[in-house]
Design a protein around this motif. Structure first.
Motif, short mmCIF file in Angstrom:
data_model
loop_
_atom_site.label_atom_id
_atom_site.label_comp_id
_atom_site.label_asym_id
_atom_site.label_seq_id
_atom_site.Cartn_x
_atom_site.Cartn_y
_atom_site.Cartn_z
N LEU A 1 10.36 -2.82 -1.25
CA LEU A 1 9.40 -3.75 -1.84
C LEU A 1 10.07 -5.07 -2.21
O LEU A 1 9.52 -6.15 -1.96
CB LEU A 1 8.77 -3.11 -3.08
CG LEU A 1 7.54 -3.79 -3.68
CD1 LEU A 1 6.43 -3.90 -2.66
CD2 LEU A 1 7.04 -3.02 -4.90
N LYS B 1 3.47 -4.88 2.49
CA LYS B 1 3.77 -4.82 1.06
C LYS B 1 2.75 -3.96 0.32
O LYS B 1 3.10 -3.15 -0.53
CB LYS B 1 3.78 -6.24 0.47
CG LYS B 1 4.08 -6.26 -1.04
CD LYS B 1 3.84 -7.62 -1.63
CE LYS B 1 4.00 -7.57 -3.15
NZ LYS B 1 3.56 -8.79 -3.82
N GLU C 1 3.47 -0.65 -1.80
CA GLU C 1 3.08 -0.50 -3.21
C GLU C 1 2.25 0.75 -3.42
O GLU C 1 2.42 1.47 -4.42
CB GLU C 1 2.30 -1.74 -3.67
CG GLU C 1 3.16 -2.98 -3.83
CD GLU C 1 2.33 -4.22 -4.15
OE1 GLU C 1 1.13 -4.22 -3.78
OE2 GLU C 1 2.87 -5.16 -4.75
N ASP D 1 3.21 3.88 -5.77
CA ASP D 1 2.33 4.41 -6.81
C ASP D 1 2.15 5.92 -6.66
O ASP D 1 2.19 6.68 -7.64
CB ASP D 1 0.96 3.73 -6.74
CG ASP D 1 0.99 2.30 -7.25
OD1 ASP D 1 1.98 1.95 -7.92
OD2 ASP D 1 0.05 1.54 -6.96
#
Length: 595
Positions: free
Chosen positions: A544, A568, A572, A576
């Motif tokens: 990231l 990206k 992400e 998560d």
């Protein structure tokens, strides 16, 4: 395969056209989130799908074997019925009645019910809605239709419902304003805008990008149309002077272009800072305690609220959050301790319910009862002007309050609170029934609000967006955590198990046999995952950071930038999911170590 098809549907109420010639196909595997400004027809669309409303024009076609289950905003029930009987009402004569009772008790427990035999009548509106949600989930259906299922659920309940719906095999159609919930549950967004439906094959995050592109494309087409129209009008003017016979087809095309609908600008609530000056002394809470029916809600709580502070208050339903809010406003007295307000403190209290709202008066009179004119950063504004900023047209201002939708009433109530020019905003579940557009504007407004904000909310996105400190109810104690909800959730100091209100459980003791406690242990796959998950998270974080650096270097390379932004977002999302999995595995490891 379509389970249900809506074709050219038109529907209106009270002279307002909510849906105009819209079509929608609902297919197997769809998890649909319906969004739009309050009053645009979201609930009406759900009722049309459920067969509870008939269209003024068009047709709704459902497969012969397709079954439906519907959760209304306001549930109805037989007076005197108990919670458990209400949830099982449609199962009492079926052969699966015993298994259904066991499942119902499990769902009710997850939704905060401890006494399954309590009567429905005296329950709060939130408790009735949770019981209705349990009843709806107990009725297997090909299409599950939920109207605001997350309202009145605390954060732990919302997380459970997310997991439950993600395992659902049928179709889901729901209205909710919980953006994290939409992101994690849906795979399709249907937007209602100016009587039209727009479908997006994406969750909420994807919808935001696709909608922005749709609006940009629409305005690009409009600019092109205007450019062509100018050229054509010049031709028409020259032709009118040069000859008397026009090319009829050409002229007709010009007239069609002139009459074409323009893209509409987004209607957005306009909020402006209307707070009053605040002196040095704010709110001082000293050793406050409160109990009800022998149960202590909180004990010896002390806190000094700082100027400009943004506090989020969380905890399970029934723990005392709203009671604390009412003590701060002076609506209730603590059993011990004190709350002292500074001389200049002016509180605006946005309660869970639209308290003392006279439904028979006109909308404008409801606002004028607070103030006819207020000061804003841009000068003075009348009650009528403020109503227009809150999307109440002049015609709507002179209609009775009872003609408004539930969401419109909440928006009106919010304006009434702000018209009092408070310098302390106390918001008790402000996200209930407010649409996403209004929530977004409210969040932006709170950014610039010069006073104090104290909010009770189960909306994780709202808390992350607005607050900088969490006060969490943990048993009879209230503990502080820095940051928003996500910071709290991943805090190593947070209790691993949710703190439920200390109530006696009224469970039937002879209907269920005691079970031997099953030993907790890792599966082979979980053990392998636990051994590598820290390295996996580190790798994703490194990726990231690398992507963010590359995005900065590729700002002018639009094609590459799009690819990087998509990568990206996927990274992400993966991070998560890994973090949620990390929490689960570490909780499991802790349980194993304690056996």
């Amino acid at each position: 395969m379509n389970n249900l098809v809506m074709e050219n549907i038109t529907k209106g109420f009270g002279g307002r056209t909510l849906l105009s010639g819209v079509s929608l196909g609902i297919q197997e595997g769809d998890k649909i989130g319906v969004i739009g400004i309050n009053g645009t027809g979201k609930t009406t669309l759900l009722k049309l799908i459920a067969g509870l409303e008939e269209p003024d024009d068009g047709a709704v076609t459902k497969g012969n074997s397709v079954t439906l289950a519907y959760l209304p905003q306001t549930p109805e029930f037989t007076p005197g019925i108990t919670v458990l009987h209400y949830v099982l009402e449609e199962h009492k004569d079926k052969p699966d009645a015993w298994n259904a009772e066991s499942e119902a008790k499990t769902i009710l427990t997850r939704l905060g019910f401890r006494d399954w035999n309590q009567v429905m009548d005296p329950l709060s509106g939130g408790e009735k809605k949770r019981a209705a949600l349990a009843r709806t989930l107990m009725n297997p259906a090909d299409i599950l239709i939920l109207d605001e299922p997350t309202n009145h659920l605390d954060s732990d309940m919302v997380l459970w419902l997310e997991q439950y719906l993600n395992q659902l095999k049928g179709v889901l159609v729901m209205v909710t304003h919980d953006r994290y919930f939409l992101d994690r549950v849906t795979n399709k967004i249907v937007e209602i805008d100016e009587g039209k439906l727009y479908s997006y094959e994406a969750n909420y995050s994807g919808f935001l990008r696709l909608r922005e592109q749709r609006v940009a494309d629409a305005w690009a087409t409009e600019r092109k149309r205007q450019s062509i129209l100018r050229t054509e009008l010049e031709w028409l003017q020259r032709g009118a002077r040069a000859r008397s016979t026009k090319q009829k087809a050409h002229i007709q095309r010009i007239e069609d272009m002139q009459n074409a609908d323009k893209p509409s600008r987004d209607r957005a609530v306009e909020m402006d800072s209307v707070g009053s000056r605040m002196g040095k002394k704010t709110i001082e809470i000293t050793d406050v305690s409160k109990a009800y029916d022998g149960r202590t809600l909180f004990r010896d709580f002390s806190y000094i609220v700082l100027k400009g502070e943004r506090l989020g208050i969380i905890g399970p339903n029934g723990c005392g959050k709203s009671t604390l809010m009412k003590i701060l406003t002076g609506m209730e007295e603590p059993d011990s301790g004190s709350v002292v307000l500074g001389d200049t403190i002016r509180i605006g209290y946005f309660a869970q319910e639209n308290e003392d709202m006279d439904l028979d008066i006109r909308v404008i009179d409801y606002i004028r009862s607070v103030a006819e004119i207020i000061e804003t950063s841009k000068g003075t504004a009348t009650a009528s002007q403020m109503l227009e900023r809150f999307l109440f047209t002049p015609a709507m201002q002179y209609t009775p309050v009872n003609k408004l939708s539930g969401g419109e009433k909440r928006r009106l109530y919010l304006l009434r609170v702000l018209m009092g020019s408070p310098n302390v905003l106390i918001l008790d579940e402000p996200t209930n029934d407010l649409d996403i557009a209004t929530l977004t504007i409210l969040e932006d407004y709170l950014d610039s609000f010069p006073g104090i904000v104290i909010t009770v909310s189960h909306d994780r996105y709202f808390l992350d967006r607005v607050v900088s400190r969490i006060l969490a109810f943990e048993g009879a104690a209230i503990r502080q955590y820095e940051g928003g909800y996500t910071d709290y959730f991943f805090s190593p100091n947070r209790p691993k198990e949710p703190s439920a209100p200390a109530r006696e459980e009224s469970r039937p003791k002879q209907t269920e046999k005691p079970r031997d406690k099953k030993k907790v242990k890792f599966s082979y796959q979980e053990q392998r995952e636990f051994d590598t998950i820290d390295a996996d998270i580190a790798a994703l974080e490194e990726k990231l950071a690398s992507l963010e650096a590359e995005i900065e270097d590729s700002a002018s390379q639009y094609a590459r930038l799009g690819e990087l932004m998509e990568e990206k977002e996927q990274t992400e999302l993966a991070l998560d999911q890994k973090m949620e999995r990390w929490v689960y595995l570490n909780d499991l490891a802790e349980q194993i170590s304690q056996e």
